[in-house]
Design an enzyme around this catalytic site. Structure first.
Site, PDB file in Angstrom:
ATOM      1  N   HIS A  11      44.566  42.180  39.749  1.00 44.63           N
ATOM      2  CA  HIS A  11      43.968  42.672  38.506  1.00 44.63           C
ATOM      3  C   HIS A  11      42.883  43.723  38.756  1.00 44.63           C
ATOM      4  CE1 HIS A  11      43.109  42.472  34.247  1.00 44.63           C
ATOM      5  NE2 HIS A  11      44.034  41.540  34.107  1.00 44.63           N
ATOM      6  N   GLU A  48      49.375  46.066  36.910  1.00 46.47           N
ATOM      7  CA  GLU A  48      49.654  44.678  37.300  1.00 46.47           C
ATOM      8  C   GLU A  48      51.125  44.478  37.613  1.00 46.47           C
ATOM      9  OE1 GLU A  48      47.981  41.886  34.401  1.00 46.47           O
ATOM     10  OE2 GLU A  48      46.793  43.535  33.634  1.00 46.47           O
TER      11      GLU A  48
HETATM   12  C1  BGC Z   1      45.837  40.792  29.835  1.00 49.90           C
HETATM   13  C2  BGC Z   1      44.903  41.085  28.720  1.00 49.90           C
HETATM   14  C3  BGC Z   1      43.589  40.385  28.978  1.00 49.90           C
HETATM   15  C4  BGC Z   1      43.045  40.812  30.313  1.00 49.90           C
HETATM   16  C5  BGC Z   1      41.837  40.000  30.667  1.00 49.90           C
HETATM   17  C6  BGC Z   1      45.228  41.354  31.073  1.00 49.90           C
HETATM   18  O1  BGC Z   1      46.081  41.181  32.160  1.00 49.90           O
HETATM   19  O2  BGC Z   1      47.134  41.257  29.625  1.00 49.90           O
HETATM   20  O3  BGC Z   1      45.463  40.680  27.495  1.00 49.90           O
HETATM   21  O4  BGC Z   1      42.656  40.618  27.964  1.00 49.90           O
HETATM   22  O5  BGC Z   1      44.012  40.677  31.323  1.00 49.90           O
HETATM   23  O6  BGC Z   1      41.073  40.585  31.614  1.00 49.90           O
END
Ligand code: BGC
Length: 348
Positions: free
Chosen positions: A179, A313
């Site tokens: 992330h 991602e």
């Molecule tokens: C999600 C989002 C979320 C975020 C949180 C993303 O991967 O798809 O909806 O708000 O992560 O950090």
């Protein structure tokens, strides 16, 4: 390759291990064992200035008090699972419902908020960092005692490689991702609106109001989701497209064609920085940091503005067990999960 390590004592018995890898070009990655996270990535712009191109919090300890997912490994299953439910053969498995009625990003105790074991290893491309985590069966409802490892490697060709490996003693589901939010301008001041994105993808998955895939896969042609030729992100972010407005940006899965040297490229003309990416996963969720407000409490998020970064991602499709045609994220005993994502950095 230069490697330096630092240990930070928390106010419990746990310690955070920080390691920095630096290749011979000065490309530098800083990693933390908390969340097996990438917490800094220094790469030069076209003037030779080294700047951090990923969003991070001020100090490694800040990650313990706030769950931002910044740079973290996400899992066991990234994204949302409808009602936290899936069927293992005929048996209903109930995962923790940690976001309304649904399960999100692995639950409350997940990859991003665990202290991973860290060690240095070596392969033909040099040294790399290996994080490992043992997850007991039943944690947040997931079956299987699981061993998961995540390797981070910097190469002398300015690639950052992330490799996932997992095994289980019982059939379970697994769909990890990373992330990291990129901002190639090299700071938190500018948004990613002037970045350009190119994706080798002709299908995306629309979302409902709960950010879950509706189950459809829709052709991108003629829409703001068409990144087959590079597009400046502001075009999509400012569009009146109902899917974009509902999410206040992109938060969408795209199916990757996977038939080219790279699956896509993120570029930023003013700095000359570009990152090409390639994965062995079938899809990618593009998330443009839509929830950041720049004035949030808790205070650590305060410097991150809306669209302050873009997460690339790579993963299997979210909520795959609940949709026909979304592929499988089942992991069986005796079958190793192996995956590699590669980010190739260039500047011109
Ligand atoms: C999600 C989002 C979320 C975020 C949180 C993303 O991967 O798809 O909806 O708000 O992560 O950090």
């Amino acid at each position: 390759m230069k490697i330096s390590q630092e240990i930070i004592q928390t106010n419990t018995h746990q310690k955070i291990s920080i390691v920095q890898l630096e290749n011979n070009n000065g490309f530098k990655a800083t990693l933390s064992n908390y969340g097996a996270s990438l917490i800094g990535l220094m790469f030069p712009n076209n003037q030779g200035e080294q700047e951090n191109v990923v969003l991070n919090l001020a100090k490694p300890l800040d990650y313990l008090t706030e769950r931002t997912y910044l740079g973290a490994t996400i899992g066991p299953v990234a994204g949302r699972i409808t009602l936290g439910q899936w069927y293992k053969e005929q048996q209903l498995i109930q995962l923790e419902q940690n976001e309304g009625n649904n399960h999100c990003h692995g639950g409350s105790h997940a990859f991003d908020n665990q202290f991973w074991k860290m060690e240095m290893n070596e392969n033909t491309q040099g040294s790399y960092v290996c994080f490992s985590l043992v997850l007991p069966a039943g944690c947040e409802g997931y079956p299987g005692n699981r061993l998961v490892t995540v390797d981070y490697q910097l190469t002398e060709e300015n690639q950052l490689k992330i490799r996932y490996h997992a095994e289980t003693d019982e059939t379970t589901i697994l769909n990890p991702t990373n992330h990291t939010y990129f901002n190639l301008s090299g700071g938190n001041e500018a948004t990613i609106a002037n970045h350009e994105l190119q994706l080798n993808s002709s299908l995306f998955a629309p979302l409902n109001e709960e950010n879950l895939p509706t189950g459809e896969l829709v052709q991108v042609t003629g829409s703001v989701f068409d990144f087959s030729k590079k597009q400046i992100l502001s075009r999509c972010l400012q569009s009146q497209d109902i899917q974009v407005r509902q999410q206040q940006g992109l938060n969408h899965p795209f199916i990757l064609e996977g038939n080219q040297l790279y699956d896509g490229c993120l570029s930023h003309n003013p700095s000359g920085r570009k990152v090409y990416f390639k994965t062995t996963a079938p899809s990618i969720v593009i998330y443009t940091g839509n929830h950041f407000t720049g004035e949030n409490t808790p205070e650590n998020q305060a410097t991150i503005q809306k669209h302050g970064g873009i997460a690339l991602e790579m993963q299997g499709l979210p909520d795959a067990p609940n949709h026909q045609g979304f592929g499988s994220i089942i992991l069986h005993p005796q079958v190793d999960y192996l995956r590699e994502d590669c980010y190739q950095f260039t500047v011109n």
